[in-house]
Design a protein around this motif. Structure first.
Motif, PDB file in Angstrom:
ATOM      1  N   ARG A  13      -2.633  -2.766  -2.900  1.00  0.00           N
ATOM      2  CA  ARG A  13      -3.080  -2.928  -1.509  1.00  0.00           C
ATOM      3  C   ARG A  13      -1.953  -2.608  -0.528  1.00  0.00           C
ATOM      4  N   VAL A  15      -0.422  -3.562   3.041  1.00  0.00           N
ATOM      5  CA  VAL A  15      -0.399  -4.733   3.921  1.00  0.00           C
ATOM      6  C   VAL A  15       0.541  -4.440   5.079  1.00  0.00           C
ATOM      7  N   TYR A  72      -4.332   0.226   6.204  1.00  0.00           N
ATOM      8  CA  TYR A  72      -4.099  -1.118   5.679  1.00  0.00           C
ATOM      9  C   TYR A  72      -5.358  -1.789   5.153  1.00  0.00           C
ATOM     10  N   ASP A  73      -5.175  -2.525   4.058  1.00  0.00           N
ATOM     11  CA  ASP A  73      -6.252  -3.321   3.471  1.00  0.00           C
ATOM     12  C   ASP A  73      -6.331  -4.702   4.097  1.00  0.00           C
ATOM     13  N   CYS A  74      -5.210  -5.167   4.650  1.00  0.00           N
ATOM     14  CA  CYS A  74      -5.199  -6.440   5.356  1.00  0.00           C
ATOM     15  C   CYS A  74      -3.972  -6.507   6.251  1.00  0.00           C
ATOM     16  N   GLN A 104     -10.610  -8.468  13.880  1.00  0.00           N
ATOM     17  CA  GLN A 104     -11.060  -8.658  12.504  1.00  0.00           C
ATOM     18  C   GLN A 104     -12.543  -8.304  12.382  1.00  0.00           C
ATOM     19  N   VAL A 109     -11.477  -5.689   8.649  1.00  0.00           N
ATOM     20  CA  VAL A 109     -10.264  -5.809   7.836  1.00  0.00           C
ATOM     21  C   VAL A 109      -9.731  -7.224   8.025  1.00  0.00           C
ATOM     22  N   ALA A 143      -5.105 -13.614   3.697  1.00  0.00           N
ATOM     23  CA  ALA A 143      -5.431 -12.201   3.932  1.00  0.00           C
ATOM     24  C   ALA A 143      -5.642 -11.462   2.615  1.00  0.00           C
ATOM     25  N   ALA A 147      -9.055  -9.747   1.388  1.00  0.00           N
ATOM     26  CA  ALA A 147      -9.095  -8.317   1.058  1.00  0.00           C
ATOM     27  C   ALA A 147      -9.748  -8.117  -0.306  1.00  0.00           C
ATOM     28  N   ASP A 148      -9.418  -8.979  -1.254  1.00  0.00           N
ATOM     29  CA  ASP A 148     -10.032  -8.893  -2.580  1.00  0.00           C
ATOM     30  C   ASP A 148     -11.530  -9.193  -2.497  1.00  0.00           C
TER      31      ASP A 148
END
Length: 161
Positions: A13, A15, A72-74, A104, A109, A143, A147-148
């Motif tokens: 990921r 971040v 970004y994933d988070c 958000q 995200v 976060a 994300a997961d």
């Protein structure tokens, strides 16, 4: 019944940690905690970026610019707003939090909220690696878990679609 829960994992990921420099002796500890959490949960240093902004007020626009990159994933947003003698605290803390919440929702995200809003500097210190832990770490953990979870929900949606 289907049940979904995320696992806090930074593996694979991207971040970004967006940190306020105001009250830097506090926010540096929060940012360090967030980075440590990412690394301890499978992240690689080269997959974590850090953006520094002047204060909490500047967190939402910097987060927005970061999210617009779709890199970004988070996000982990950290800062420290300590109540003073004027109502300035209420405006800065409230609007910064509101701005992050709106982003958000807009971008879909996860944004881990590590923006301390305390009455005293001691309370901030207690939450930046003191007796109440490190809220930067906690924000990163949330976060990563979200994300997961979002990834799991996307997979479910793809499978049904």
């Amino acid at each position: 019944m289907a049940e979904f829960i995320g696992v806090p994992s930074a593996e694979g990921r991207r971040v970004v940690i967006v940190a306020s420099r105001f009250n830097e002796h506090i926010t540096q500890k929060l940012a360090d905690g967030a980075l440590d959490c990412c690394l301890k949960h499978g992240g690689r240093l080269e997959d974590v970026d850090q953006i520094w902004v002047p204060g909490a007020w500047e967190l939402p626009p910097a987060v927005m610019k970061a999210l617009q990159t779709e890199r970004y994933d988070c996000v982990v947003a950290v800062g420290a707003v300590v109540r003073g003698e004027t109502p300035h605290f209420d405006f800065v803390a409230g609007e910064a939090n509101r701005g992050l919440a709106l982003l958000q929702g807009e971008f879909g995200v996860p944004i881990g909220l590590g923006l301390l809003t305390t009455d005293t500097m001691q309370q901030a210190e207690d939450r930046a690696g003191g007796v109440h832990g490190n809220k930067g770490w906690d924000a990163a953990l949330a976060a990563l878990e979200m994300a997961d979870l979002f990834g799991r929900l996307d997979l479910m949606n793809d499978a049904e679609g």
